[in-house]
Design a protein around this motif. Sequence first.
Motif, mmCIF file in Angstrom:
data_model
loop_
_atom_site.group_PDB
_atom_site.id
_atom_site.type_symbol
_atom_site.label_atom_id
_atom_site.label_comp_id
_atom_site.label_asym_id
_atom_site.label_seq_id
_atom_site.Cartn_x
_atom_site.Cartn_y
_atom_site.Cartn_z
ATOM 1 N N ARG A 62 -36.407 -16.814 -11.973
ATOM 2 C CA ARG A 62 -37.402 -17.884 -11.375
ATOM 3 C C ARG A 62 -37.007 -18.592 -10.170
ATOM 4 N N TYR A 63 -35.743 -18.747 -9.785
ATOM 5 C CA TYR A 63 -35.273 -19.606 -8.737
ATOM 6 C C TYR A 63 -34.285 -19.032 -7.896
ATOM 7 N N THR A 64 -33.973 -17.663 -7.830
ATOM 8 C CA THR A 64 -32.939 -17.006 -6.975
ATOM 9 C C THR A 64 -33.685 -16.550 -5.853
ATOM 10 N N ALA A 71 -25.922 -11.488 -3.785
ATOM 11 C CA ALA A 71 -24.650 -12.007 -4.046
ATOM 12 C C ALA A 71 -24.184 -12.025 -5.393
ATOM 13 N N LEU A 72 -25.273 -12.262 -6.281
ATOM 14 C CA LEU A 72 -24.941 -12.090 -8.012
ATOM 15 C C LEU A 72 -24.672 -10.855 -8.146
ATOM 16 N N THR A 73 -25.406 -9.826 -7.689
ATOM 17 C CA THR A 73 -25.576 -8.292 -8.222
ATOM 18 C C THR A 73 -24.378 -7.697 -7.644
ATOM 19 N N LEU A 89 -21.997 -18.787 -26.856
ATOM 20 C CA LEU A 89 -23.657 -18.923 -26.919
ATOM 21 C C LEU A 89 -23.836 -20.177 -26.855
ATOM 22 N N ILE A 90 -24.693 -20.791 -25.721
ATOM 23 C CA ILE A 90 -24.725 -22.012 -25.563
ATOM 24 C C ILE A 90 -26.521 -22.172 -25.350
ATOM 25 N N PRO A 91 -27.047 -22.658 -26.680
ATOM 26 C CA PRO A 91 -28.492 -22.652 -26.525
ATOM 27 C C PRO A 91 -28.635 -24.208 -25.824
ATOM 28 N N ALA A 126 -15.375 -12.543 -13.482
ATOM 29 C CA ALA A 126 -14.611 -12.906 -14.793
ATOM 30 C C ALA A 126 -15.669 -12.960 -15.935
ATOM 31 N N ILE A 127 -16.476 -13.937 -15.708
ATOM 32 C CA ILE A 127 -17.673 -14.284 -16.548
ATOM 33 C C ILE A 127 -18.807 -13.430 -16.482
ATOM 34 N N ALA A 128 -19.089 -12.659 -17.869
ATOM 35 C CA ALA A 128 -20.325 -11.858 -17.686
ATOM 36 C C ALA A 128 -21.345 -12.521 -18.439
ATOM 37 N N ARG A 129 -22.712 -12.747 -18.129
ATOM 38 C CA ARG A 129 -23.676 -13.495 -18.710
ATOM 39 C C ARG A 129 -25.102 -12.884 -18.910
ATOM 40 N N ARG A 130 -25.962 -13.509 -19.761
ATOM 41 C CA ARG A 130 -27.242 -12.837 -19.732
ATOM 42 C C ARG A 130 -27.923 -14.506 -20.026
ATOM 43 N N LEU A 144 -31.281 -19.587 -24.172
ATOM 44 C CA LEU A 144 -30.227 -19.213 -24.976
ATOM 45 C C LEU A 144 -29.164 -18.417 -23.958
ATOM 46 N N THR A 145 -28.169 -19.215 -23.600
ATOM 47 C CA THR A 145 -27.445 -18.744 -22.546
ATOM 48 C C THR A 145 -26.202 -17.845 -23.412
ATOM 49 N N TRP A 146 -25.682 -16.933 -22.840
ATOM 50 C CA TRP A 146 -24.759 -16.023 -23.482
ATOM 51 C C TRP A 146 -23.521 -15.712 -22.280
ATOM 52 N N ARG A 163 -17.789 -28.474 -15.049
ATOM 53 C CA ARG A 163 -18.437 -28.877 -13.774
ATOM 54 C C ARG A 163 -20.141 -28.705 -13.963
ATOM 55 N N LEU A 164 -20.503 -27.609 -14.672
ATOM 56 C CA LEU A 164 -22.124 -27.676 -14.615
ATOM 57 C C LEU A 164 -22.504 -29.253 -15.272
ATOM 58 N N ARG A 165 -21.848 -29.618 -16.426
ATOM 59 C CA ARG A 165 -22.390 -30.671 -17.178
ATOM 60 C C ARG A 165 -22.318 -31.871 -16.472
ATOM 61 N N GLU A 169 -28.760 -31.129 -12.516
ATOM 62 C CA GLU A 169 -29.884 -30.442 -13.291
ATOM 63 C C GLU A 169 -29.439 -30.720 -14.700
ATOM 64 N N TRP A 170 -28.169 -31.233 -14.965
ATOM 65 C CA TRP A 170 -27.750 -31.383 -16.404
ATOM 66 C C TRP A 170 -28.337 -32.740 -16.838
ATOM 67 N N SER A 171 -28.745 -33.646 -16.028
ATOM 68 C CA SER A 171 -29.385 -34.919 -16.618
ATOM 69 C C SER A 171 -30.785 -34.667 -17.289
HETATM 70 C C1 HEM Z 1 -30.031 -20.242 -14.902
HETATM 71 C C2 HEM Z 1 -26.460 -18.495 -12.554
HETATM 72 C C3 HEM Z 1 -23.136 -20.153 -15.610
HETATM 73 C C4 HEM Z 1 -26.911 -22.254 -17.966
HETATM 74 C C5 HEM Z 1 -29.208 -19.517 -14.063
HETATM 75 C C6 HEM Z 1 -29.808 -18.792 -12.687
HETATM 76 C C7 HEM Z 1 -28.893 -18.386 -12.047
HETATM 77 C C8 HEM Z 1 -27.552 -18.666 -12.779
HETATM 78 C C9 HEM Z 1 -28.788 -17.354 -10.909
HETATM 79 C C10 HEM Z 1 -31.245 -18.680 -12.249
HETATM 80 C C11 HEM Z 1 -32.034 -17.743 -13.068
HETATM 81 C C12 HEM Z 1 -33.447 -17.841 -12.582
HETATM 82 O O1 HEM Z 1 -33.611 -17.398 -11.320
HETATM 83 O O2 HEM Z 1 -34.194 -17.813 -13.139
HETATM 84 C C13 HEM Z 1 -25.213 -18.634 -13.409
HETATM 85 C C14 HEM Z 1 -23.872 -18.124 -12.852
HETATM 86 C C15 HEM Z 1 -22.989 -18.440 -13.894
HETATM 87 C C16 HEM Z 1 -23.728 -19.580 -14.697
HETATM 88 C C17 HEM Z 1 -23.568 -16.915 -11.964
HETATM 89 C C18 HEM Z 1 -21.484 -18.188 -13.936
HETATM 90 C C19 HEM Z 1 -21.008 -17.732 -15.214
HETATM 91 C C20 HEM Z 1 -24.056 -20.871 -16.719
HETATM 92 C C21 HEM Z 1 -23.587 -21.738 -17.834
HETATM 93 C C22 HEM Z 1 -24.425 -22.407 -18.502
HETATM 94 C C23 HEM Z 1 -25.662 -21.839 -17.717
HETATM 95 C C24 HEM Z 1 -21.914 -21.751 -18.293
HETATM 96 C C25 HEM Z 1 -24.589 -23.377 -19.544
HETATM 97 C C26 HEM Z 1 -23.433 -24.115 -19.908
HETATM 98 C C27 HEM Z 1 -28.045 -22.040 -17.286
HETATM 99 C C28 HEM Z 1 -29.377 -22.529 -17.714
HETATM 100 C C29 HEM Z 1 -30.212 -21.428 -17.068
HETATM 101 C C30 HEM Z 1 -29.425 -21.035 -15.771
HETATM 102 C C31 HEM Z 1 -29.777 -23.168 -18.941
HETATM 103 C C32 HEM Z 1 -31.928 -21.964 -17.000
HETATM 104 C C33 HEM Z 1 -32.367 -22.897 -15.902
HETATM 105 C C34 HEM Z 1 -33.816 -23.142 -15.995
HETATM 106 O O3 HEM Z 1 -34.617 -21.807 -15.912
HETATM 107 O O4 HEM Z 1 -34.192 -24.141 -15.952
HETATM 108 N N1 HEM Z 1 -28.058 -19.611 -13.898
HETATM 109 N N2 HEM Z 1 -25.168 -19.450 -14.516
HETATM 110 N N3 HEM Z 1 -25.365 -21.068 -16.525
HETATM 111 N N4 HEM Z 1 -28.099 -21.323 -16.220
HETATM 112 FE FE1 HEM Z 1 -26.649 -20.530 -15.156
#
Ligand code: HEM
Length: 184
Positions: A62-64, A71-73, A89-91, A126-130, A144-146, A163-165, A169-171
């Motif tokens: 949505r945002y990138t 850079a992410l890829t 798993l962080i919902p 180091a951190i893989a995510r979906r 649902l963040t993984w 840091r993220l909290r 955005e986290w508010s």
């Molecule tokens: C969304 C990167 C860690 C929670 C995103 C997006 C990116 C991103 C690129 C936007 C996807 C889009 O364009 O739709 C990263 C990277 C991380 C990371 C590189 C490093 C590991 C985290 C962590 C959390 C988190 C640790 C939770 C504690 C979220 C959430 C969204 C999101 C909830 C959705 C936001 C929305 O659409 O409103 N992240 N993230 N992320 N990330 Fe992360």
Amino acid sequence: MSGSTRVSFIGGASGPWRVERIEAIAGAALPPVRFVDVVTVEPGAPKPPGEWVLTGATSNTRYTTRIETSALTAKQEPLGRSDATLAALIPIRKSPSWWSLAQDERRSIFEAQSRHIAIGLDYLPAIARRLHHARDLGEPFDFLTWFEFRPEDEADFDALVARLRDIPEWSFVEREVDIRLRRP
Ligand code: HEM
């Protein structure tokens, strides 16, 4: 072919991931369970049994921007690395005020003000995510963040979530549960 994978996270008595802890960061927690299973599900299939079942779907970004996507890829690693034996798993559910914003306002909060991607990039590879979207499935969470990582990277992952909290955005986060997992 939609390019979307629907995934259910099943909290219960069996599964490859043993629960180390479940912590409510904001709002209500989830009931305690001993294991979490992660399964791919077909749309319309009956909900698999479990103490709790959370379902989300991968989707387009949505945002990138192009530069951020590249850079992410270039830096990210896939899920399922054999030495990545820890997972989180962080919902997350965001507030109605987030969802009432326009797209450009959300992007501005997400990156210009919060630097979510820039911070996240510090922790790759180091951190893989979906990311799984759940809001349009009528689920209790929007996302649902993984994440998967090696035990030696756990402290870095803890620093990342701290840091993220702290970012603007986290508010808008009104419910967040932090579930930590380990597999043999
Ligand atoms: C969304 C990167 C860690 C929670 C995103 C997006 C990116 C991103 C690129 C936007 C996807 C889009 O364009 O739709 C990263 C990277 C991380 C990371 C590189 C490093 C590991 C985290 C962590 C959390 C988190 C640790 C939770 C504690 C979220 C959430 C969204 C999101 C909830 C959705 C936001 C929305 O659409 O409103 N992240 N993230 N992320 N990330 Fe992360």
